[in-house]
Scaffold this active site. Structure first.
Site, PDB file in Angstrom:
ATOM      1  N   LYS A  63      43.041  34.332  29.474  1.00 34.51           N
ATOM      2  CA  LYS A  63      43.524  35.203  30.554  1.00 34.51           C
ATOM      3  C   LYS A  63      44.409  34.426  31.525  1.00 34.51           C
ATOM      4  O   LYS A  63      45.401  34.955  32.033  1.00 34.51           O
ATOM      5  CB  LYS A  63      42.341  35.796  31.324  1.00 34.51           C
ATOM      6  N   THR A  68      38.797  49.755  47.630  1.00 34.59           N
ATOM      7  CA  THR A  68      38.140  48.505  47.277  1.00 34.59           C
ATOM      8  C   THR A  68      37.411  48.672  45.942  1.00 34.59           C
ATOM      9  O   THR A  68      37.491  49.741  45.317  1.00 34.59           O
ATOM     10  CB  THR A  68      37.235  48.029  48.436  1.00 34.59           C
ATOM     11  N   ALA A  96      39.928  31.136  29.197  1.00 33.21           N
ATOM     12  CA  ALA A  96      41.218  30.443  29.332  1.00 33.21           C
ATOM     13  C   ALA A  96      42.403  31.321  28.943  1.00 33.21           C
ATOM     14  O   ALA A  96      43.477  31.241  29.550  1.00 33.21           O
ATOM     15  CB  ALA A  96      41.192  29.175  28.491  1.00 33.21           C
ATOM     16  N   LYS A 148      40.411  49.898  42.355  1.00 29.09           N
ATOM     17  CA  LYS A 148      41.816  49.526  42.575  1.00 29.09           C
ATOM     18  C   LYS A 148      42.710  49.928  41.393  1.00 29.09           C
ATOM     19  O   LYS A 148      43.894  50.199  41.577  1.00 29.09           O
ATOM     20  CB  LYS A 148      41.931  48.032  42.872  1.00 29.09           C
TER      21      LYS A 148
HETATM   22  P1  NDP Z   1      37.575  40.553  39.006  1.00 28.74           P
HETATM   23  O1  NDP Z   1      36.325  41.163  38.447  1.00 28.74           O
HETATM   24  O2  NDP Z   1      38.863  41.240  38.818  1.00 28.74           O
HETATM   25  O3  NDP Z   1      37.747  39.074  38.388  1.00 28.74           O
HETATM   26  C1  NDP Z   1      36.648  38.251  38.228  1.00 28.74           C
HETATM   27  C2  NDP Z   1      37.085  36.810  37.919  1.00 28.74           C
HETATM   28  O4  NDP Z   1      35.960  35.955  38.156  1.00 28.74           O
HETATM   29  C3  NDP Z   1      37.512  36.577  36.492  1.00 28.74           C
HETATM   30  O5  NDP Z   1      38.510  35.581  36.465  1.00 28.74           O
HETATM   31  C4  NDP Z   1      36.219  36.078  35.839  1.00 28.74           C
HETATM   32  O6  NDP Z   1      36.441  35.239  34.728  1.00 28.74           O
HETATM   33  C5  NDP Z   1      35.663  35.244  36.959  1.00 28.74           C
HETATM   34  N1  NDP Z   1      34.219  35.060  36.916  1.00 28.74           N
HETATM   35  C6  NDP Z   1      33.267  36.022  37.066  1.00 28.74           C
HETATM   36  N2  NDP Z   1      32.039  35.444  37.018  1.00 28.74           N
HETATM   37  C7  NDP Z   1      32.230  34.110  36.839  1.00 28.74           C
HETATM   38  C8  NDP Z   1      31.370  33.009  36.720  1.00 28.74           C
HETATM   39  N3  NDP Z   1      30.039  33.140  36.771  1.00 28.74           N
HETATM   40  N4  NDP Z   1      31.913  31.764  36.566  1.00 28.74           N
HETATM   41  C9  NDP Z   1      33.245  31.624  36.506  1.00 28.74           C
HETATM   42  N5  NDP Z   1      34.119  32.638  36.613  1.00 28.74           N
HETATM   43  C10 NDP Z   1      33.624  33.874  36.785  1.00 28.74           C
HETATM   44  O7  NDP Z   1      37.251  40.301  40.558  1.00 28.74           O
HETATM   45  P2  NDP Z   1      38.292  40.297  41.771  1.00 28.74           P
HETATM   46  O8  NDP Z   1      39.470  39.509  41.376  1.00 28.74           O
HETATM   47  O9  NDP Z   1      38.468  41.678  42.277  1.00 28.74           O
HETATM   48  O10 NDP Z   1      37.438  39.526  42.915  1.00 28.74           O
HETATM   49  C11 NDP Z   1      37.261  38.115  42.877  1.00 28.74           C
HETATM   50  C12 NDP Z   1      36.597  37.642  44.168  1.00 28.74           C
HETATM   51  O11 NDP Z   1      37.482  37.866  45.272  1.00 28.74           O
HETATM   52  C13 NDP Z   1      35.296  38.373  44.526  1.00 28.74           C
HETATM   53  O12 NDP Z   1      34.388  37.403  45.046  1.00 28.74           O
HETATM   54  C14 NDP Z   1      35.700  39.332  45.623  1.00 28.74           C
HETATM   55  O13 NDP Z   1      34.646  39.609  46.523  1.00 28.74           O
HETATM   56  C15 NDP Z   1      36.805  38.521  46.319  1.00 28.74           C
HETATM   57  N6  NDP Z   1      37.778  39.349  47.043  1.00 28.74           N
HETATM   58  C16 NDP Z   1      37.938  39.122  48.389  1.00 28.74           C
HETATM   59  C17 NDP Z   1      38.851  39.868  49.107  1.00 28.74           C
HETATM   60  C18 NDP Z   1      39.012  39.617  50.576  1.00 28.74           C
HETATM   61  O14 NDP Z   1      39.691  40.410  51.248  1.00 28.74           O
HETATM   62  N7  NDP Z   1      38.465  38.547  51.111  1.00 28.74           N
HETATM   63  C19 NDP Z   1      39.681  40.914  48.468  1.00 28.74           C
HETATM   64  C20 NDP Z   1      39.478  41.025  47.036  1.00 28.74           C
HETATM   65  C21 NDP Z   1      38.545  40.279  46.371  1.00 28.74           C
HETATM   66  P3  NDP Z   1      36.554  35.819  33.217  1.00 28.74           P
HETATM   67  O15 NDP Z   1      37.987  36.262  33.060  1.00 28.74           O
HETATM   68  O16 NDP Z   1      36.179  34.678  32.373  1.00 28.74           O
HETATM   69  O17 NDP Z   1      35.586  36.979  33.128  1.00 28.74           O
END
Ligand code: NDP
Length: 276
Positions: free
Chosen positions: A156, A62, A154, A66
């Site tokens: 990304k 986790t 955007a 990853k």
């Molecule tokens: P990443 O760090 O890889 O990605 C983060 C994403 O969130 C990016 O697209 C980022 O945008 C965006 N972001 C971060 N902060 C903000 C904000 N304040 N407003 C808008 N966009 C924001 O995270 P993960 O993909 O690993 O995880 C995403 C979510 O999924 C988390 O909440 C995690 O807990 C959840 N999750 C749940 C799982 C489950 O089994 N239920 C498994 C894996 C994840 P930008 O590109 O602009 O930075």
């Protein structure tokens, strides 16, 4: 002798994975030890190798490891390759086999547990990080009418849509042709951003949520997050969080390790916190 597995992350105290896998093991009569291990930042390889050397057979990975797990693997299975990240490993014949079940776990929860089949539906995916990336191919394989990716940064979202466009109808919200104000509300809106972790609402254009929409928050156990609150305010009747995704990805890993598919519903029911 018991079979030894673990989940590695940092922090790890919040993890529900041991509880989930022990519940699966109890169902199937498999004697298993499943530990939660906190690896110091920058020490994923050493921690994983110590676990392997002690007789460990496999592990879940986790945040934030990853990508380290992707680099650690000796053989990447197709889903891990497409996701660019690994959340499950099996040690076998000296090899480190690696897969990623997050995307299929999310899809299984939405389609099988929440009974929302993607075929022909319009799906909006918020976020372009690891979780969003891993969901794109499983989603497209379920044949939605369209999959739109909307991200704070955007560029990304555009890059992801371009990378996966050969797999089906995926576009980035900022690219030509998408105007939420002029189209009907989406059938499914999934928050795969980290915004809720900070108590924030991700960019959510007006008009994307309707009463018939399924609003799905990947974060689990936090009740009415800003995203789910916005959906409720918009009249959305079906709200869900990622507890089901977590259990479904664990079930896929369990099947891979043990060859038996566990029953997920009682485990999801046990983990679910009411969304109020
Ligand atoms: P990443 O760090 O890889 O990605 C983060 C994403 O969130 C990016 O697209 C980022 O945008 C965006 N972001 C971060 N902060 C903000 C904000 N304040 N407003 C808008 N966009 C924001 O995270 P993960 O993909 O690993 O995880 C995403 C979510 O999924 C988390 O909440 C995690 O807990 C959840 N999750 C749940 C799982 C489950 O089994 N239920 C498994 C894996 C994840 P930008 O590109 O602009 O930075």
């Amino acid at each position: 002798m018991v079979d030894r597995y673990c989940v590695i992350g940092n922090p790890i105290s919040h993890t529900k994975s041991p509880r989930i896998h022990m519940a699966f093991a109890a169902q199937t009569g498999w004697r298993i030890q499943y530990d939660a291990i906190e690896a110091p930042l920058g020490e994923f390889f050493a921690t994983a190798e110590t676990f392997r050397a002690s007789g460990g057979l496999g592990m879940n990975i986790t945040a934030p490891f990853k990508l380290d797990a992707y680099a650690y693997a000796t053989e990447l299975l197709p889903r891990a390759k497409l996701a660019g990240a690994v959340n499950a490993i099996k040690f076998e014949n000296g090899q480190i086999l690696a897969d990623n079940f997050d995307g299929i776990g999310l899809l299984n929860d939405i389609q099988n547990n929440l009974r929302c089949r993607f075929c022909g539906l319009r799906v909006l995916l918020l976020g372009a990080g690891g979780a969003a990336r891993g969901a794109i191919v499983p989603f497209l394989e379920a044949h939605p009418a369209e999959l739109v990716i909307l991200n704070r940064t955007a560029a990304k979202a555009s890059a992801l849509a371009a990378e996966f466009s050969a797999h089906g109808p995926v576009i980035a919200a900022n690219d030509a042709g998408f105007s939420p104000q002029s189209t009907a509300a989406f059938d499914v809106v999934i928050n795969a951003t980290c915004a809720s972790l900070r108590g924030e609402l991700p960019p959510l254009p007006p008009g994307v949520l309707g009463t018939h929409t399924l609003a799905y928050e990947l974060l689990y156990g936090k009740g009415l997050t800003p995203f789910l609150a916005a959906a409720k305010q918009a009249g959305v009747r079906q709200l869900a969080d990622g507890a089901g995704m977590l259990v479904e990805q664990a079930a896929e890993a369990f099947l891979w390790w043990q060859g038996v598919r566990p029953e997920t519903r009682p485990v999801i029911a046990d983990l679910t916190v009411p969304i109020v």
